[in-house]
Scaffold this motif. Structure first.
Motif: not given
Length: 156
Positions: A1, A3, A65, A70, A99, A102-104, A106, A108
């Motif tokens: 990943m 970001i 990403d 994302i 978000t 799949d990326y929550r 984290m 972001i």
């Protein structure tokens, strides 16, 4: 990943609009409401963002990403008569915080929030307001947002 973050430009606008509609749909469904089928948000959002990106009264930071967007954030700048809680009269209206599922969880959204809050400070805003979704309340509370029990709305 991998970001990374960058400001929204017209290049990403169509994807940004689609993600905004996804976000709004998700919020409607999770609150038990039926998504209206007679509203063309695509055209209305395109008009809004074209105008407000051009005049500097809307800013957004995006999370990527690789080449895939994302996460999104948005801050609209408005002005009203100054008051004790906001002597500049300039307010940031936070929106478009989304978000990809799949990326929550984290960090972001927190990073995106921090970037648009910094934009509001640079614009001279004395406060930032948001109507938070149930999902977002924890993020905003941990960041330092406080509930305003007097907020009311009248639909026209």
């Amino acid at each position: 990943m991998n970001i990374s973050y960058k400001k929204l430009t017209l290049t990403e606008l169509d994807i940004f609009i689609n993600m905004r509609i996804t976000q709004l749909t998700e919020e409607y469904v999770s609150s038990g409401r039926t998504v209206p089928t007679d509203v063309d948000l695509q055209a209305a959002l395109k008009d809004y963002y074209d105008r407000h990106l051009a005049d500097g009264t809307f800013v957004s930071w995006l999370a990527f990403d690789g080449d895939k967007i994302i996460g999104t954030s948005g801050m609209s700048f408005v002005e009203k008569p100054p008051y004790f809680g906001c002597p500049t009269g300039r307010l940031g209206l936070l929106s478009s915080m989304y978000t990809n599922p799949d990326y929550r969880r984290m960090g972001i959204a927190k990073e995106l929030l921090n970037r648009v809050v910094e934009e509001a400070k640079a614009y001279g805003c004395g406060a930032v307001h948001i109507t938070a979704s149930d999902m977002g309340v924890k993020l905003y509370t941990s960041y330092g947002f406080e509930h305003n029990g007097n907020f009311m709305q009248y639909k026209l």
